[in-house]
Design an enzyme around this catalytic site. Structure first.
Site: not given
Lengths: 132, 144
Positions: A77-79, A82
């Site tokens: 999941v892209c930080i 997210a």
């Protein structure tokens, strides 16, 4: 062949994460490798363990978590995406002072940066994008 | 995939195309696509951008976001040349159908290190057919 999957839309509003799940299953069933699945834009919401869809509907988060466990998939999941949307692992929840138990990242997912997406493009034979 | 990228041994840069199809505001796609381009620029790949459909508005001149409370990121496109991102393919048909011309877009340039650092335009106007050829040449196409 080595595949990577990019999911750009969130669950339920859009069918993209369903189609990506079905495609990933098909790729694995054919004996191909899936290097990584990357969740970006609203796609990061697939990684929330707090979704509770009706019992007669599919549960996308659980389906992805189960598939990851079965096939040792790397679900990222892209930080940045997210954090904007309130998807936090324990480390990020603590770092941003969101309190005990605030972490909501589902099992089998991990949070990392966009470099992981670029790496997928470089290392994979095919990077397949699922979006709107 | 290009033949070069398939070979064993040393890594040849891949051709990455970022396809921008959405207006700069209204949805987050344009902003988050730009974030990918900025991170991707550090990986020394052969990067191109494409702007089509409402995506051509991302490059429009004179954007002012004060009234909508959004961060303005239009200036960032002009900085991409410094990161080695120098090919902005803009689809003519998309401009025309929106009543836009090249003059309505920001001037975006880069310094060509292979030509005595001459300043050159980054924007390349292409027809839909030409853009499909550009797409066909890519190793990786990321569509936003």
């Amino acid at each position: 062949m080595k595949f990577s999957i990019l999911v750009n839309e969130g669950p339920y509003t859009h069918q993209a994460s369903d189609t990506a799940l079905q495609f990933t299953r098909a790729v694995l069933a054919k004996g191909h490798e899936v290097m990584r699945v990357f969740f970006y834009h609203d796609g990061v919401n697939v990684g929330s363990r707090l979704t509770v869809p009706p019992q007669d509907d599919r549960n996308l988060q659980k389906s992805w978590s189960d598939l990851a466990e079965e096939h040792k998939l790397d679900l990222v999941v892209c930080i940045a995406a997210a954090q904007r949307r309130g998807i936090l692992d324990e480390g990020e929840a603590k770092r941003h002072g969101k309190g005990e138990g605030a972490a909501n990242l589902a099992p089998g997912f991990r949070i990392s940066g966009l470099g992981q997406l670029i790496e997928m493009g470089i290392e994979s034979d095919r990077l397949v994008v699922f979006g709107d | 995939m290009s033949e070069a990228a398939k070979g064993t041994g040393k890594k040849v840069p891949k051709k990455f195309l970022y396809v921008n199809r959405k207006a700069p505001y209204g949805t987050i796609y344009a902003l988050e696509a730009l974030e990918v381009v900025l991170i991707g620029a550090a990986f020394d790949q052969d990067v191109s951008l494409a702007f089509l459909d409402d995506g051509v508005f991302q490059l429009a001149n004179g954007q002012d976001t004060k009234g909508i409370g959004m961060k303005k990121f239009a200036n960032t496109y002009r900085a991409l040349g410094d990161y080695g991102v120098t090919k902005f393919y803009v689809e003519k048909e998309s401009l025309q159908s929106r009543g836009l011309t090249l003059g309505d877009l920001q001037e975006i340039t880069y310094e060509d290190e292979n030509d005595d650092f001459k300043e050159k335009p980054s924007i390349i106007l292409v027809s839909r057919a030409e853009l499909s050829e550009v797409m066909a040449q890519q190793d990786v196409v990321l569509s936003f």
